[in-house]
Write a protein that holds these residues in place. Sequence first.
Motif, PDB file in Angstrom:
ATOM      1  N   ARG A  26      26.722 -61.451  39.840  1.00 44.12           N
ATOM      2  CA  ARG A  26      27.705 -60.168  40.018  1.00 44.12           C
ATOM      3  C   ARG A  26      27.178 -59.354  38.780  1.00 44.12           C
ATOM      4  O   ARG A  26      27.668 -59.312  37.730  1.00 44.12           O
ATOM      5  CB  ARG A  26      29.009 -60.926  39.858  1.00 44.12           C
ATOM      6  N   HIS A  27      26.497 -58.169  39.118  1.00 45.07           N
ATOM      7  CA  HIS A  27      26.339 -57.327  38.283  1.00 45.07           C
ATOM      8  C   HIS A  27      27.169 -56.448  37.976  1.00 45.07           C
ATOM      9  O   HIS A  27      28.197 -56.064  38.343  1.00 45.07           O
ATOM     10  CB  HIS A  27      24.832 -56.345  38.802  1.00 45.07           C
ATOM     11  N   GLU A  28      27.291 -55.976  36.547  1.00 48.06           N
ATOM     12  CA  GLU A  28      27.999 -55.097  35.958  1.00 48.06           C
ATOM     13  C   GLU A  28      27.405 -53.503  35.706  1.00 48.06           C
ATOM     14  O   GLU A  28      26.223 -53.679  35.204  1.00 48.06           O
ATOM     15  CB  GLU A  28      28.784 -55.303  34.693  1.00 48.06           C
ATOM     16  N   LEU A  29      27.851 -52.535  36.008  1.00 48.16           N
ATOM     17  CA  LEU A  29      27.637 -51.136  36.206  1.00 48.16           C
ATOM     18  C   LEU A  29      28.102 -50.098  35.102  1.00 48.16           C
ATOM     19  O   LEU A  29      29.409 -50.075  35.075  1.00 48.16           O
ATOM     20  CB  LEU A  29      27.509 -50.367  37.368  1.00 48.16           C
ATOM     21  N   THR A  30      27.429 -49.666  34.108  1.00 48.35           N
ATOM     22  CA  THR A  30      28.019 -48.815  33.266  1.00 48.35           C
ATOM     23  C   THR A  30      27.179 -47.211  33.297  1.00 48.35           C
ATOM     24  O   THR A  30      25.920 -47.403  33.150  1.00 48.35           O
ATOM     25  CB  THR A  30      27.928 -49.161  31.646  1.00 48.35           C
ATOM     26  N   ASP A  31      27.941 -46.322  33.472  1.00 41.26           N
ATOM     27  CA  ASP A  31      27.201 -44.978  33.766  1.00 41.26           C
ATOM     28  C   ASP A  31      27.750 -43.921  32.809  1.00 41.26           C
ATOM     29  O   ASP A  31      28.967 -43.440  32.885  1.00 41.26           O
ATOM     30  CB  ASP A  31      27.563 -44.665  35.289  1.00 41.26           C
ATOM     31  N   LEU A  32      27.151 -43.493  31.865  1.00 40.18           N
ATOM     32  CA  LEU A  32      27.368 -42.550  30.948  1.00 40.18           C
ATOM     33  C   LEU A  32      26.508 -41.421  30.847  1.00 40.18           C
ATOM     34  O   LEU A  32      25.326 -41.222  31.344  1.00 40.18           O
ATOM     35  CB  LEU A  32      27.207 -43.203  29.275  1.00 40.18           C
ATOM     36  N   ASN A  33      27.276 -40.438  30.210  1.00 41.65           N
ATOM     37  CA  ASN A  33      26.650 -39.101  29.705  1.00 41.65           C
ATOM     38  C   ASN A  33      26.992 -39.044  28.327  1.00 41.65           C
ATOM     39  O   ASN A  33      28.249 -38.746  28.074  1.00 41.65           O
ATOM     40  CB  ASN A  33      27.396 -37.934  30.446  1.00 41.65           C
ATOM     41  N   VAL A  34      25.818 -39.083  27.435  1.00 37.85           N
ATOM     42  CA  VAL A  34      26.134 -38.970  25.883  1.00 37.85           C
ATOM     43  C   VAL A  34      25.428 -37.928  25.340  1.00 37.85           C
ATOM     44  O   VAL A  34      24.491 -37.632  25.741  1.00 37.85           O
ATOM     45  CB  VAL A  34      25.355 -40.398  25.444  1.00 37.85           C
ATOM     46  N   SER A  35      26.228 -37.136  24.261  1.00 33.93           N
ATOM     47  CA  SER A  35      25.789 -36.119  23.579  1.00 33.93           C
ATOM     48  C   SER A  35      25.929 -36.419  22.065  1.00 33.93           C
ATOM     49  O   SER A  35      26.808 -36.865  21.889  1.00 33.93           O
ATOM     50  CB  SER A  35      26.487 -34.810  24.157  1.00 33.93           C
ATOM     51  N   VAL A  36      25.163 -36.098  21.375  1.00 34.35           N
ATOM     52  CA  VAL A  36      24.582 -36.366  20.215  1.00 34.35           C
ATOM     53  C   VAL A  36      24.663 -35.092  19.100  1.00 34.35           C
ATOM     54  O   VAL A  36      23.858 -34.031  19.616  1.00 34.35           O
ATOM     55  CB  VAL A  36      23.690 -37.186  19.498  1.00 34.35           C
ATOM     56  N   SER A  37      25.392 -34.649  18.148  1.00 37.00           N
ATOM     57  CA  SER A  37      25.239 -33.550  17.625  1.00 37.00           C
ATOM     58  C   SER A  37      25.440 -33.726  15.895  1.00 37.00           C
ATOM     59  O   SER A  37      26.274 -34.528  15.599  1.00 37.00           O
ATOM     60  CB  SER A  37      26.576 -32.480  17.664  1.00 37.00           C
ATOM     61  N   LEU A  38      24.358 -33.360  15.255  1.00 36.36           N
ATOM     62  CA  LEU A  38      24.390 -33.704  13.949  1.00 36.36           C
ATOM     63  C   LEU A  38      24.227 -32.512  12.986  1.00 36.36           C
ATOM     64  O   LEU A  38      23.903 -31.600  13.477  1.00 36.36           O
ATOM     65  CB  LEU A  38      23.220 -34.500  13.584  1.00 36.36           C
ATOM     66  N   SER A  39      25.097 -32.713  11.723  1.00 37.11           N
ATOM     67  CA  SER A  39      24.780 -31.700  10.905  1.00 37.11           C
ATOM     68  C   SER A  39      24.734 -32.218   9.564  1.00 37.11           C
ATOM     69  O   SER A  39      24.965 -33.203   9.235  1.00 37.11           O
ATOM     70  CB  SER A  39      26.173 -31.009  10.800  1.00 37.11           C
ATOM     71  N   GLY A  40      24.552 -31.404   8.404  1.00 36.28           N
ATOM     72  CA  GLY A  40      24.091 -31.870   7.138  1.00 36.28           C
ATOM     73  C   GLY A  40      23.310 -30.809   6.358  1.00 36.28           C
ATOM     74  O   GLY A  40      23.443 -29.611   6.349  1.00 36.28           O
ATOM     75  N   ASP A  41      22.346 -31.302   5.469  1.00 43.34           N
ATOM     76  CA  ASP A  41      21.513 -30.417   4.735  1.00 43.34           C
ATOM     77  C   ASP A  41      20.249 -29.995   5.451  1.00 43.34           C
ATOM     78  O   ASP A  41      19.281 -30.176   5.655  1.00 43.34           O
ATOM     79  CB  ASP A  41      20.902 -31.297   3.505  1.00 43.34           C
ATOM     80  N   MET A  42      20.670 -28.715   6.279  1.00 47.41           N
ATOM     81  CA  MET A  42      19.642 -28.254   7.136  1.00 47.41           C
ATOM     82  C   MET A  42      19.363 -26.522   6.881  1.00 47.41           C
ATOM     83  O   MET A  42      18.846 -26.040   7.549  1.00 47.41           O
ATOM     84  CB  MET A  42      20.398 -28.090   8.569  1.00 47.41           C
TER      85      MET A  42
END
Length: 290
Positions: A26-42
Motif C-alpha cells: 500500500r504505497h503512500e504519496l507525498t506531492d510537494l512544491n518547495v521554495s528556498v530563499s536564503l539571505s546573509g553576507d551577500m
Amino acid sequence: MAIVLGGNRYGKAEVRLVRVDRDSARHELTDLNVSVSLSGDMTDTHLTGANEKVLATDTQKNTVFAFARDGIGSIEAFGLRLARHFVDSQEAIHHARVTLEQFSWTRLEIDGEEAPHSFARRGDGTRTATVHYDGTQAWVVSGISDLTVLNSTDSEFWGFPRDQYTTLAETKDRILATAVTASWRHSTTETDWDASYSTARKSLLSAFAGTYSRSLQQTLYAMGERVLQTDPAIAEVRLSLPNKHHFLSDLSPFGLDNPGEVFYAADRPYGLIEGTVLRDDAPPAGPAWD
C-alpha cells in the motif's frame, strides 16, 4: 549622496517533489512544491560578482531531493530540517525561508476496494507552510489555500451606506461562498504538525458552516477565533476570503419565477475580505510572515 545595497535574498523557487513510500504494498504519496530563499553576507556578490559565499540554487534544489530520501513527514518538519541545514552549514547564510505546498491525493477504488497504488488529485484545498530559521530561532506558519466552501443560506448583507453610485440591493438571504486562504502562526516548534493542521482545518470549516453571517467579515473573525480556541499553541491567524458572488438569475423574460434557486456564479470582479485574529498576549511574529 551614497548608494548602498538594501535587503536581498536568493534561492530556488518551486522545486516539484513527489515521494512514493514503498514500505508495503500500500504505497503512500507525498506531492510537494518547495521554495528556498536564503539571505546573509551577500554584499560582495552584488557589488563585485564574487561568488564564494553563494550556495548555488541548483545545490539548494538537490538538497531538497536528497533530504526527501530519508522521508518527508509533515511539511513543517521537513521545512525546519531544510532551513536549519542551510543556515548551519553555510557561514555566509544567516537566514533561511522555506515555503511548502502539499497537494492532496485520494486513493482510487477497484470494485469497492482501495487500490494500493492508484490515486486521483483532490480539490479540497492545498496545505501550506512557511518556515524561517536564523541560526538561533525558528518560526513556523502553517496554512491552507484554495479551500472552496459555500453556504446556500444563513447569510445576509444589508444596512450598508448608500450613495449616488450604489446599485446593490440589500438581502436577508443569500449564498455565501469563498475560497479560503488561511495561515496560522505557531508559538512553538514543539508541535504535532499533522494533528495541529487537521484541527485547524476542521475549525475553519466548522466555524464557516456554523456562523449565521451578516457579513463576510463576521465569518472571517469567527473562523480565526475558532482556530485559536481549539489550539492554544497557535498565536495568530490570517485569512483572505474572496467573496464568490452568486447573483439571482432573472428568469422573468422567459415567463418563469425564480424563488432563490437559479444563480449566476460570477467570476470577477469580487470582493476580497482580509483580516487577522490573534491573542492579545501573542509572542512577536519575528519574520514569520515575510
